[in-house]
Write a protein that holds these residues in place. Structure first.
Motif, short mmCIF file in Angstrom:
data_model
loop_
_atom_site.label_atom_id
_atom_site.label_comp_id
_atom_site.label_asym_id
_atom_site.label_seq_id
_atom_site.Cartn_x
_atom_site.Cartn_y
_atom_site.Cartn_z
N ILE A 1 -32.30 -63.49 -23.18
CA ILE A 1 -30.77 -63.78 -22.67
C ILE A 1 -30.52 -64.88 -21.92
O ILE A 1 -29.41 -65.25 -21.62
CB ILE A 1 -31.28 -62.62 -21.80
N ASP B 1 -20.08 -59.90 -19.17
CA ASP B 1 -21.39 -58.72 -19.91
C ASP B 1 -20.62 -57.49 -19.09
O ASP B 1 -20.71 -56.46 -19.80
CB ASP B 1 -22.30 -59.29 -18.80
N PHE C 1 -16.79 -56.80 -20.34
CA PHE C 1 -16.16 -56.75 -21.86
C PHE C 1 -17.92 -55.61 -22.13
O PHE C 1 -17.35 -54.66 -22.97
CB PHE C 1 -16.51 -57.76 -22.86
N LYS C 2 -18.17 -55.27 -21.06
CA LYS C 2 -19.88 -53.84 -21.63
C LYS C 2 -20.51 -54.77 -22.01
O LYS C 2 -21.14 -53.63 -23.44
CB LYS C 2 -18.97 -52.70 -21.82
N SER C 3 -20.43 -55.42 -22.47
CA SER C 3 -21.41 -56.30 -22.98
C SER C 3 -22.97 -55.59 -22.88
O SER C 3 -24.38 -56.13 -23.60
CB SER C 3 -21.46 -57.75 -23.59
N VAL D 1 -24.15 -53.01 -22.20
CA VAL D 1 -24.57 -52.28 -23.29
C VAL D 1 -26.01 -52.37 -24.22
O VAL D 1 -26.41 -51.88 -24.30
CB VAL D 1 -23.12 -51.31 -23.89
N PHE D 2 -25.32 -53.88 -24.71
CA PHE D 2 -25.96 -54.06 -26.40
C PHE D 2 -27.40 -54.37 -25.33
O PHE D 2 -28.30 -53.72 -26.26
CB PHE D 2 -25.51 -55.46 -27.11
N TYR D 3 -27.44 -54.87 -24.05
CA TYR D 3 -28.71 -55.70 -24.18
C TYR D 3 -29.38 -54.00 -23.86
O TYR D 3 -30.97 -53.90 -23.58
CB TYR D 3 -28.51 -56.56 -22.51
N LEU D 4 -28.49 -53.25 -22.54
CA LEU D 4 -29.97 -52.42 -22.04
C LEU D 4 -30.14 -50.99 -23.30
O LEU D 4 -31.45 -50.06 -22.78
CB LEU D 4 -28.84 -51.55 -20.73
N ALA D 5 -29.18 -51.67 -24.93
CA ALA D 5 -29.75 -50.25 -25.38
C ALA D 5 -31.21 -50.76 -25.97
O ALA D 5 -31.50 -50.03 -26.90
CB ALA D 5 -29.08 -50.44 -27.02
N LYS D 6 -31.57 -51.83 -26.28
CA LYS D 6 -33.27 -52.26 -26.41
C LYS D 6 -34.23 -52.45 -25.65
O LYS D 6 -33.75 -52.08 -24.23
CB LYS D 6 -32.48 -54.07 -26.35
N VAL E 1 -23.91 -48.04 -16.11
CA VAL E 1 -23.66 -49.47 -17.30
C VAL E 1 -21.88 -49.19 -16.98
O VAL E 1 -20.72 -50.40 -16.89
CB VAL E 1 -23.82 -49.40 -18.17
N GLU E 2 -21.70 -48.23 -17.28
CA GLU E 2 -19.88 -48.03 -17.55
C GLU E 2 -19.33 -46.37 -16.60
O GLU E 2 -20.82 -45.92 -16.00
CB GLU E 2 -19.64 -47.73 -18.40
N VAL F 1 -16.69 -43.90 -15.30
CA VAL F 1 -15.25 -43.34 -15.70
C VAL F 1 -14.03 -43.81 -14.89
O VAL F 1 -14.51 -43.36 -13.90
CB VAL F 1 -15.33 -41.81 -15.76
N ARG G 1 -27.51 -49.93 -12.97
CA ARG G 1 -27.86 -48.95 -13.07
C ARG G 1 -26.53 -47.84 -13.90
O ARG G 1 -26.53 -47.28 -14.48
CB ARG G 1 -27.56 -47.70 -11.52
#
Lengths: 320, 348
Positions: free
Chosen positions: A23, A125, A128-130, A132-137, A316-317, A319, A314
């Motif tokens: 990271i 991050d 662009f909500k990148s 998400v990629f990290y926290l999906a791992k 990530v995105e 609404v 906590r």
């Protein structure tokens, strides 16, 4: 389509803490591709070179003084002249003053650099909500935060501690007594404060304190503001307007000296001076809070930042 | 708010999903036989009474759901809660109420994430990185040592057809190429559960076909795929098993036929051609389940309730009367139609 034939993984997975380095590396890679980084880094390098060659200038001046002492004697006392020169160039003699000034100047450039780079390092991050990629791992949000903090800390260390250590090494190679003798400056009447290993630890402590605090602050403010301009404004407020306010309150309106604690940069400097072994009376401005008070404020701000980061990562995105 | 179709078929069929169960099941479908999905297996994804709020807005409302190996389509209007459901399943968020389990672990734990491959909808990420570097970084985050991470990176890039273009910067990628890279990073660690948010969006026709084939192959290998998509026609090619979401709840779940059967308010339209259209029309009108019959262009357009019972009676009828059926077509059994009926208005 030929489906991937996975070879079953027989090894042991690395702990999630190992993810901190990739990271950080991604963040650093993103930053190092920017010309702006290298421009500011070259400013920092110029400053370093000034200190580096300034030591040679001082040595040359001393040698000239010894050779040309009789001629200079007509102009006045050579010893007194040397003390005058040393006083003028004391920030180059490798004492606590050298490193205090070096950290202060380099720190200024670092703060500007981080304000400009925060958006690239962290803000994107969130924009662009990148994330998400990290926290999906298989890592937690604290691994992500630590990775980003590590990237910022490396930048700060590259700009401050590393060149400071080079300056220290240069002085130690010039005179080994500097490295072995803690009272080198006092005994030689060439300055104040400790030398040797105590000063070395002081430099490391100052650099560590600076990098830890600035990294936490940057990650928190960049995840809050995200864009470069708002981030610059926040950092301006923290490091410039609060400083101005603190000066007005303490020096102008004669409020309690603890109001100076509002000035985060002064708190950092104060604590750094504590690391470098400054006595309380030698610190400028004279009206200043205690070291521990500055330390408490910095810890408090860091804790608030970490609580915010915990909250911020906590969900990530959100609404809209 | 349309009527939500709520029933429980958990434990009755192999590919069962258990939707929200708050009211007694109005008309549960008949049990289906055990099939290729292996109904006795523990669910890979399990939502239990999950609710999630965004401040005063509810994203997911009391959702209970079980997913086992196979492909399930996740459909619904914008804002129906599809993305929230996917994010909860991917462990990106914790539910406010209830629990989300992946193979028995809480979804937000690192252990659970080893079983998840998540392909989010967003397609803006580290623009200055190359595709290869991005996938490789994601492999390192999975906990693989360097050599294994490199090997898996190359294999997944080959799988998604990006090996020859992976050195280019992400900024120069088309939408389809980004989709492939996202898919590659989701497949890296051979996850049991694949959560795919609009995975076919922007991919060219050949790429779509390849992707669909890949998804089917993964499902055949026992993977569980939950695919959210607005591309209903493409989704139909993949699976007839869907979960329909509306207003944060699972409105219906099951095969399209099952769901369609339960839509009593919307009779099924069937186009029939036979050698005795007039006779057949008269006979059909005598059936209780037939709401109406129209004749046009040599076809009968039949509207029937309770399709399962109708087709049973229809079969008996044509055999008894020796009527030759030349054409039989259900007109509104597609995902699009079912979604339209169920949610009201247009399905897309």
């Amino acid at each position: 389509m030929q489906l991937l034939h996975y070879r079953s993984w027989q090894g042991t997975f690395h702990s999630s803490w190992w993810a901190v380095w990739p990271i950080a590396r991604v963040a650093l890679g993103t930053l190092l591709r920017r010309k702006l980084f290298w421009t500011l880094y070259s400013f920092g390098l110029l400053l370093f070179l000034m200190f580096f060659f300034g030591a040679f200038l001082l040595a040359w001046a001393e040698s000239q003084m010894a050779v040309s002492g009789p001629q200079l004697g007509k102009m006045g006392d050579p010893g007194r002249m040397m003390r005058g020169i040393r006083s003028a160039l004391r920030i180059l003699n490798g004492s606590q003053d050298t490193f205090q000034y070096f950290f202060a100047y380099q720190g200024g450039i670092v703060v500007v650099m981080l304000a400009l780079a925060g958006s690239i390092l962290i803000g994107n991050d969130f924009t662009f909500k990148s994330l998400v990629f990290y926290l999906a791992k298989p890592i937690g949000r604290w691994h992500y935060i630590l990775g980003k903090c590590l990237a910022v800390a490396i930048v700060v260390q590259l700009m401050t501690t590393l060149p400071a250590l080079v300056l220290y090494g240069q002085r130690a190679f010039d005179d080994w007594e500097y490295f072995w003798h803690v009272n080198y400056f006092i005994d030689n009447d060439t300055g104040k404060g400790p030398a040797g290993i105590v000063l070395l630890f002081g430099i490391l402590g100052y650099g560590t304190m600076l990098s830890v605090f600035l990294s936490i602050l940057l990650v928190a403010t960049a995840s809050w503001m995200r864009r470069t301009m708002p981030l610059i404004m926040v950092w301006m407020s923290l490091f410039f307007f609060l400083r101005l306010l603190a000066n007005i309150l303490v020096d102008g309106l004669r409020y309690n000296v603890r109001w100076r604690l509002l000035d985060l940069w002064n708190d950092l400097t104060l604590l750094g001076q504590g690391c470098l072994g400054y006595a309380s009376d030698d610190i400028s401005p004279k009206l200043h809070p205690e070291f521990w008070e500055a330390g408490l404020v910095l810890i408090g701000v860091s804790v608030v930042c970490l609580i915010y980061l915990n909250f911020r990562t906590r969900g990530v995105e959100i609404v809209r | 708010m349309p009527n939500l179709l709520e029933f429980s078929d958990a434990g009755r069929r192999d590919r069962a999903l258990t939707p929200t169960l708050e009211t007694p099941a109005p008309s549960p479908p008949a049990p289906l036989p055990q099939g290729e999905r292996g109904g006795t297996l523990a669910p890979i994804l399990l939502f239990q009474h999950v609710s999630k709020w965004y401040g005063p807005v509810i994203g997911i409302n009391q959702v209970t759901l079980e997913l086992r190996p196979g492909i399930t389509g996740l459909v619904g209007h914008n804002g129906s809660g599809k993305s929230t459901l996917l994010r909860l399943a991917a462990g990106q968020m914790k539910p406010d109420i209830g629990s989300v389990k992946i193979s028995g672990c809480d979804a937000w734990t690192a252990e659970a994430k080893r079983h998840i491959g998540y392909c989010p909808e967003l397609d803006t990420f580290y623009e200055e990185m190359s595709g290869r570097r991005f996938v490789q970084t994601m492999a390192r985050l999975c906990g693989y040592p360097r050599a294994e991470a490199l090997r898996r990176t190359e294999e997944t890039l080959t799988l998604v057809g990006m090996n020859d273009r992976a050195e280019r910067r992400l900024a120069g990628y088309s939408k389809g190429m980004r989709q492939r890279i996202k898919l590659a990073q989701a497949l890296l660690h051979d996850p049991e559960l694949l959560l795919l948010d609009e995975p076919l969006s922007g991919i060219d026709p050949i790429g779509r076909r390849e992707s669909i084939e890949l998804f089917r192959e993964l499902a055949r290998r026992g993977k569980c795929l939950l695919i959210s998509s607005h591309e209903l026609e493409e989704l139909e090619k993949l699976t007839d098993h869907v979960a329909i979401m509306a207003a944060g709840r699972i409105a219906a779940v099951g095969t399209l036929t099952q769901i369609r059967d339960l839509l009593d308010d919307h009779p099924l339209s069937i186009r029939i051609a036979s050698d005795q259209n007039r006779v057949l029309a008269a006979l059909l009108l005598d059936l209780d389940d037939v709401v109406g019959v129209d004749r046009s262009d040599g076809y009968l357009l039949v509207r029937a309730k309770n399709p399962r019972r109708f087709f049973q009676r229809f079969g008996e009828l044509v055999l008894d009367r020796m009527i030759e059926i030349q054409h039989l077509e259900t007109l509104d059994e597609s995902t699009h139609d079912v979604l339209g009926y169920l949610l009201g208005g247009k399905a897309r």
